[in-house]
Write a protein that holds these residues in place. Structure first.
Motif, short mmCIF file in Angstrom:
data_model
loop_
_atom_site.label_atom_id
_atom_site.label_comp_id
_atom_site.label_asym_id
_atom_site.label_seq_id
_atom_site.Cartn_x
_atom_site.Cartn_y
_atom_site.Cartn_z
N ASP A 67 40.37 44.00 35.84
CA ASP A 67 39.26 44.18 34.76
C ASP A 67 39.56 44.24 33.68
O ASP A 67 40.69 44.20 33.34
CB ASP A 67 38.25 45.38 35.57
N PHE A 68 38.70 44.50 32.71
CA PHE A 68 38.93 44.66 31.28
C PHE A 68 39.95 45.88 31.11
O PHE A 68 41.12 45.81 30.49
CB PHE A 68 37.80 44.60 30.41
N ASP A 69 39.65 46.90 31.49
CA ASP A 69 40.35 48.20 31.35
C ASP A 69 41.53 48.09 31.65
O ASP A 69 42.66 48.52 31.11
CB ASP A 69 39.61 49.50 31.91
N THR A 70 41.85 47.42 33.13
CA THR A 70 43.12 47.64 33.62
C THR A 70 44.12 46.42 32.89
O THR A 70 45.18 46.68 32.36
CB THR A 70 43.06 47.03 35.14
N THR A 71 43.48 45.62 32.55
CA THR A 71 44.16 44.27 31.59
C THR A 71 44.63 44.87 30.47
O THR A 71 45.85 44.73 30.01
CB THR A 71 43.48 43.03 31.78
N CYS A 72 43.79 45.54 29.55
CA CYS A 72 44.15 46.03 28.23
C CYS A 72 44.94 47.14 28.46
O CYS A 72 45.95 47.27 27.55
CB CYS A 72 42.60 46.33 27.55
N ARG A 97 39.67 37.89 23.00
CA ARG A 97 38.43 39.01 23.43
C ARG A 97 39.14 40.08 24.08
O ARG A 97 38.66 41.24 23.68
CB ARG A 97 37.73 38.24 24.82
N LEU A 98 40.39 39.98 24.57
CA LEU A 98 41.20 41.15 24.83
C LEU A 98 41.39 42.27 23.69
O LEU A 98 41.46 43.32 23.56
CB LEU A 98 42.29 40.70 25.80
N ALA A 99 41.86 41.44 22.81
CA ALA A 99 42.61 42.25 21.22
C ALA A 99 41.16 42.85 20.85
O ALA A 99 41.47 44.09 20.33
CB ALA A 99 43.07 41.03 20.32
N SER A 103 41.22 46.87 20.45
CA SER A 103 41.14 47.44 19.08
C SER A 103 39.62 48.49 19.17
O SER A 103 39.75 49.35 18.34
CB SER A 103 40.56 46.41 18.16
N SER A 104 38.65 48.08 20.02
CA SER A 104 37.73 48.84 19.89
C SER A 104 37.91 50.48 20.85
O SER A 104 37.43 51.38 20.70
CB SER A 104 36.36 48.40 20.85
N PHE A 105 38.64 50.11 21.99
CA PHE A 105 38.88 51.27 22.97
C PHE A 105 40.21 51.50 23.27
O PHE A 105 40.41 52.43 24.26
CB PHE A 105 38.29 50.81 24.24
N HIS A 106 41.11 51.51 22.24
CA HIS A 106 42.62 51.71 22.63
C HIS A 106 43.06 53.26 22.76
O HIS A 106 43.67 53.68 23.62
CB HIS A 106 43.51 51.00 21.41
N THR A 107 42.02 54.22 21.94
CA THR A 107 42.33 55.34 22.09
C THR A 107 42.19 56.26 23.40
O THR A 107 42.68 56.93 24.08
CB THR A 107 41.68 56.40 20.93
N ARG A 108 41.09 55.36 24.16
CA ARG A 108 40.81 55.90 25.38
C ARG A 108 41.87 55.16 26.47
O ARG A 108 42.27 56.16 27.31
CB ARG A 108 39.12 55.37 25.90
N LEU A 109 42.13 54.04 26.32
CA LEU A 109 42.97 53.21 27.29
C LEU A 109 44.36 53.88 27.15
O LEU A 109 45.15 53.62 28.27
CB LEU A 109 42.99 51.95 26.85
N LEU A 110 45.02 54.06 25.96
CA LEU A 110 46.23 54.45 25.97
C LEU A 110 46.48 55.63 24.84
O LEU A 110 46.62 55.41 23.80
CB LEU A 110 47.21 53.54 25.74
N PRO A 111 45.95 56.98 25.27
CA PRO A 111 46.13 57.93 24.22
C PRO A 111 47.28 58.35 23.72
O PRO A 111 48.31 57.97 24.62
CB PRO A 111 45.38 59.31 24.88
#
Length: 266
Positions: A67-72, A97-99, A103-111
């Motif tokens: 999914d998007f979260d896993t891929t990103c 689209r992934l970029a 950029s929108s959610f990177h702090t949640r995905l990889l703090p």
């Protein structure tokens, strides 16, 4: 190049200027990190360049996007393996689209990542479709996924490149892409197409603005659909002449010059 079960294949071409940002490139569906080589050849004399194979593609064919979260998250973790300073994130089509999602959610995905995203370059990237259009898009993407799974890759690609978005390509260019992309594994392409379908992507314009990362859209003058999307997004955008959807392949020198110009104006 490094590959493991939970890491994407990546190639870093390092530049001696440690103060310059590292350019991180994300390719489109059916592509690979090799697609960026003409651009890297132009820019590696100024910046470190990191190219990645997305899940299900190239040397990352055995990695699943899900999914998007896993891929990103996989992309962010792979960047973190190679970079600990500022980056410019550059994506094309699916990679764009992934970029944007990163950029929108990177702090949640990889703090607490050791690197920082200084800016985002979106090449022919879709910011998202409204909820009422998502079911139709999902059905369309599902049909393509089934074809990739069940039919010979060359047959599906012949039809894939007849889509309107590729109308700027002539017959010879399309046949070249069919030949180059023919080595993809149909089931892996199908899996990634389902995982990152535009129907599953949220609308990203507001999230991008809230994130505060500078965003630059790049569109080919012959790509009317994505010119409209870029104008409507409300971010900085640039038009590359004599190019359609895949600018970095059609005009690698102009694309590279524009990237360098954008970095130098920050």
């Amino acid at each position: 190049m490094q590959v493991c079960s939970d890491m994407l294949a990546a190639t870093l071409q390092k530049h001696e200027n440690a103060s310059a940002p590292t350019l991180v490139f994300l390719h489109g569906l059916l592509g690979s990190q090799k697609d960026w080589q003409p651009v890297v050849d132009q820019l590696a004399c100024h910046y470190s360049c990191l190219t990645l194979d997305l899940p299900g593609h190239g040397a990352s064919a055995d990695v699943d996007g899900v999914d998007f979260d896993t891929t990103c998250r996989l992309i962010l973790q792979s960047i973190a393996q190679h970079v600990d300073g500022p980056i410019w994130l550059i994506g094309y089509s699916l990679g764009a689209r992934l970029a944007m999602y990163i950029s929108s959610f990177h702090t949640r995905l990889l703090p607490n990542a050791a690197f920082s995203i200084d800016a985002l370059i979106v090449e022919s990237g879709h910011t998202g479709i409204p909820p009422q259009e998502r079911e139709a898009r999902w059905q369309n993407d599902k049909q393509w996924a089934i074809r990739f799974e069940q039919e010979p890759m060359s047959d599906v690609l012949q039809n894939w490149y007849e889509q309107p978005v590729f109308s700027s390509l002539n017959h010879e260019q399309k046949q070249c892409l069919v030949a180059v992309r023919g080595g993809n594994l149909g089931n892996k392409v199908a899996s990634m197409l389902r995982a990152t379908s535009l129907s599953k992507q949220p609308l990203l314009c507001d999230a991008l603005r809230d994130g505060g990362i500078p965003v630059h859209f790049i569109c080919g003058e012959g790509d009317g659909k994505f010119l409209t999307i870029a104008r409507g997004a409300g971010f900085d955008f640039h038009i590359v002449p004599n190019a359609g959807h895949n600018i970095h392949a059609e005009q690698p020198k102009l694309f590279s010059q524009l990237v360098k110009q954008l970095i130098e104006t920050i």
